[in-house]
Design a protein around this motif. Sequence first.
Motif, PDB file in Angstrom:
ATOM      1  N   LYS A   9       0.653  -1.461  -0.052  1.00 52.75           N
ATOM      2  CA  LYS A   9       0.053  -0.020   0.118  1.00 52.75           C
ATOM      3  C   LYS A   9       0.955   1.044   0.138  1.00 52.75           C
ATOM      4  N   GLN A  10       2.005   1.218   0.796  1.00 50.83           N
ATOM      5  CA  GLN A  10       2.935   2.248   0.667  1.00 50.83           C
ATOM      6  C   GLN A  10       3.579   2.645  -0.464  1.00 50.83           C
ATOM      7  N   PHE A  11       3.785   1.645  -1.171  1.00 51.84           N
ATOM      8  CA  PHE A  11       4.767   1.725  -2.331  1.00 51.84           C
ATOM      9  C   PHE A  11       3.576   2.316  -3.515  1.00 51.84           C
ATOM     10  N   PHE A  12       2.589   1.746  -3.450  1.00 50.52           N
ATOM     11  CA  PHE A  12       1.454   2.158  -4.294  1.00 50.52           C
ATOM     12  C   PHE A  12       0.925   3.677  -4.264  1.00 50.52           C
ATOM     13  N   LEU A  16       1.787   6.674  -6.876  1.00 50.53           N
ATOM     14  CA  LEU A  16       0.579   7.553  -7.358  1.00 50.53           C
ATOM     15  C   LEU A  16       1.100   9.053  -7.173  1.00 50.53           C
ATOM     16  N   VAL A  17       1.893   9.437  -6.149  1.00 50.79           N
ATOM     17  CA  VAL A  17       2.325  10.816  -5.916  1.00 50.79           C
ATOM     18  C   VAL A  17       3.509  11.221  -6.826  1.00 50.79           C
ATOM     19  N   ALA A  18       4.533  10.365  -6.365  1.00 50.93           N
ATOM     20  CA  ALA A  18       5.852  10.735  -7.051  1.00 50.93           C
ATOM     21  C   ALA A  18       5.770  10.859  -8.739  1.00 50.93           C
ATOM     22  N   PHE A  19       5.271   9.629  -9.229  1.00 55.03           N
ATOM     23  CA  PHE A  19       5.097   9.742 -10.712  1.00 55.03           C
ATOM     24  C   PHE A  19       3.885  10.097 -11.150  1.00 55.03           C
ATOM     25  N   GLY A  20       2.802   9.715 -10.609  1.00 52.62           N
ATOM     26  CA  GLY A  20       1.441  10.129 -11.143  1.00 52.62           C
ATOM     27  C   GLY A  20       1.088  11.557 -11.039  1.00 52.62           C
ATOM     28  N   VAL A  21       1.568  12.309  -9.767  1.00 52.50           N
ATOM     29  CA  VAL A  21       1.317  13.550  -9.751  1.00 52.50           C
ATOM     30  C   VAL A  21       2.417  14.275 -10.920  1.00 52.50           C
ATOM     31  N   THR A  22       3.547  13.689 -10.937  1.00 43.76           N
ATOM     32  CA  THR A  22       4.511  14.430 -11.791  1.00 43.76           C
ATOM     33  C   THR A  22       4.258  14.430 -13.164  1.00 43.76           C
ATOM     34  N   LEU A  56       3.044  10.779   2.695  1.00 46.83           N
ATOM     35  CA  LEU A  56       1.566  10.626   2.639  1.00 46.83           C
ATOM     36  C   LEU A  56       1.240   9.082   2.920  1.00 46.83           C
ATOM     37  N   ALA A  57       2.313   8.224   2.344  1.00 46.82           N
ATOM     38  CA  ALA A  57       1.883   6.712   2.687  1.00 46.82           C
ATOM     39  C   ALA A  57       2.270   6.483   4.241  1.00 46.82           C
ATOM     40  N   PRO A 202      12.975  21.107  -1.034  1.00 48.89           N
ATOM     41  CA  PRO A 202      12.757  20.632  -2.450  1.00 48.89           C
ATOM     42  C   PRO A 202      13.983  19.387  -2.517  1.00 48.89           C
ATOM     43  N   PHE A 203      15.019  19.785  -1.948  1.00 48.11           N
ATOM     44  CA  PHE A 203      16.056  18.907  -2.005  1.00 48.11           C
ATOM     45  C   PHE A 203      15.732  17.401  -1.100  1.00 48.11           C
ATOM     46  N   LEU A 204      15.232  17.796   0.228  1.00 49.97           N
ATOM     47  CA  LEU A 204      14.996  16.705   1.028  1.00 49.97           C
ATOM     48  C   LEU A 204      13.831  16.119   0.093  1.00 49.97           C
ATOM     49  N   GLY A 205      12.984  16.853  -0.715  1.00 48.56           N
ATOM     50  CA  GLY A 205      11.772  16.191  -1.393  1.00 48.56           C
ATOM     51  C   GLY A 205      12.105  15.262  -2.182  1.00 48.56           C
ATOM     52  N   GLU A 206      13.284  15.324  -2.678  1.00 49.80           N
ATOM     53  CA  GLU A 206      13.668  14.460  -3.761  1.00 49.80           C
ATOM     54  C   GLU A 206      14.352  13.100  -3.018  1.00 49.80           C
ATOM     55  N   GLU A 207      15.357  13.439  -2.082  1.00 49.61           N
ATOM     56  CA  GLU A 207      16.338  12.557  -1.492  1.00 49.61           C
ATOM     57  C   GLU A 207      15.516  11.746  -0.615  1.00 49.61           C
ATOM     58  N   TYR A 208      14.668  11.894   0.258  1.00 52.55           N
ATOM     59  CA  TYR A 208      13.699  11.479   0.992  1.00 52.55           C
ATOM     60  C   TYR A 208      13.065  10.265   0.238  1.00 52.55           C
ATOM     61  N   GLY A 209      12.413  10.472  -1.079  1.00 54.84           N
ATOM     62  CA  GLY A 209      11.979   9.794  -1.840  1.00 54.84           C
ATOM     63  C   GLY A 209      12.741   8.599  -2.581  1.00 54.84           C
ATOM     64  N   TRP A 210      13.933   9.111  -2.782  1.00 54.24           N
ATOM     65  CA  TRP A 210      14.783   8.273  -3.977  1.00 54.24           C
ATOM     66  C   TRP A 210      15.760   7.465  -2.849  1.00 54.24           C
ATOM     67  N   ARG A 211      16.480   8.198  -2.162  1.00 52.34           N
ATOM     68  CA  ARG A 211      17.462   7.371  -1.482  1.00 52.34           C
ATOM     69  C   ARG A 211      17.144   6.834  -0.219  1.00 52.34           C
ATOM     70  N   TYR A 212      16.130   7.575   0.565  1.00 52.51           N
ATOM     71  CA  TYR A 212      15.626   7.040   1.728  1.00 52.51           C
ATOM     72  C   TYR A 212      14.582   5.897   1.725  1.00 52.51           C
ATOM     73  N   TYR A 213      13.702   5.969   0.841  1.00 54.78           N
ATOM     74  CA  TYR A 213      12.729   5.000   0.438  1.00 54.78           C
ATOM     75  C   TYR A 213      12.959   4.294  -0.642  1.00 54.78           C
ATOM     76  N   MET A 214      13.152   4.648  -1.916  1.00 56.97           N
ATOM     77  CA  MET A 214      13.268   3.645  -3.278  1.00 56.97           C
ATOM     78  C   MET A 214      14.704   3.059  -3.103  1.00 56.97           C
ATOM     79  N   GLN A 215      15.510   3.605  -2.728  1.00 58.64           N
ATOM     80  CA  GLN A 215      17.064   2.816  -2.894  1.00 58.64           C
ATOM     81  C   GLN A 215      17.198   1.466  -1.987  1.00 58.64           C
ATOM     82  N   PRO A 216      16.851   1.578  -0.810  1.00 60.22           N
ATOM     83  CA  PRO A 216      16.780   0.246  -0.065  1.00 60.22           C
ATOM     84  C   PRO A 216      15.743  -0.805  -0.850  1.00 60.22           C
TER      85      PRO A 216
END
Length: 362
Positions: A9-12, A16-22, A56-57, A202-216
């Motif tokens: 659910k968190q991944f969905f 939805l936000v990171a790519f859908g809104v973009t 949000l997740a 905005p820089f935390l905005g990208e890195e919290y999504g890419w490095r903290y969440y997606m990378q692991p």
Amino acid sequence: MTDTTKTKKQFFIFLLVAFGVTYAMGILTWYGSTVGAEMSVFPTAQMFYPAAGVMLAYLLTEWKERLLPRWFFVCFLLVTVLMLTLAVCGIVLPEQESMVLGQPVSTWAIFSQNVLIGGSVLGWVTLLAAGKNRRAAYGLGFHKWKASLACVIVFLFLYFTRAWVSYAMSGEPGMMLEVFKNQTTWIYLLMLPVNFLLAFAPFLGEEYGWRYYMQPLLQKWFGMRAGVLVLGVAWGVWHVFLDFFYYTTPDMGLIMTISQVITCITLGIFFAWAYLKTGNLWVPVILHYLNNNLSLVVANNYSVDVLENQQLTWAMIPQALLLNGILFGLFILSREFRKKTRDDAVDEKPFQRSDMLGANIR
């Protein structure tokens, strides 16, 4: 809700936000480019979406978790909505302008700067008020500053080395000297730490999504090296609408997209290395900030429009691949990426929420 169900659910929600809104906003980017609308808010607003997706997740699936930094997440999401709204206003009401130093400037761009600064200041307040344990539980802790500083210094050396070699390859080896002879350069450099405090969001905005969440996640699914490469491709493609309709013109959009993917893969490797080396998310946040803001220094152009409508050729691609690949991409051979799992690679693993259920909250 089982852990597997919650993770899905968190991944969905994140996607939805990171790519859908973009990509939904990307359609407006295309439209704005056809009518000559003000679009300077779009790239900054887009930087918020990855972290907004993660936050949000977490808010929707872990609201009762007592270590959740709720107010910081809520604050960040509100700023994200405001930035998105101002980007849309620049398209639907493009004629709104204000005079700044005798020059017409989009009212929405001015508002966005105020929101960015105000949101960053409020972000620091709510983040610090959350306390050490909440920050640590959700990957926002501050630690290993000596190793972190070393990573920043290495990045700066490589960044300016790349700029000097690039100028040398184009027949202007003395250009970097001219850059540092410019008094504006030193004023700008001295202001960078202050500006970071006022514009970190905005820089935390990208890195919290890419490095903290997606990378692991991707390293768990694909392996230590392949996971980072997959992330680099996804990060690069995430820019596609800006590549075609903001950073350059549609006829050069494909060149920009390929260049963007190369940059995101190679810089993503270095950012991943620094994150694995320190376990400190603020390192890639700072590196991302420096990468974006130092581009004005090496270009010796401090205009706000320097990133818009860039001119590119296919001949630039091999040079970008060579320089970025050697200077940043080779870090994928480092010992951090030779480990079997991410937990083995991180020298000092950030606190896990499950480890802190009995911790005192400050």
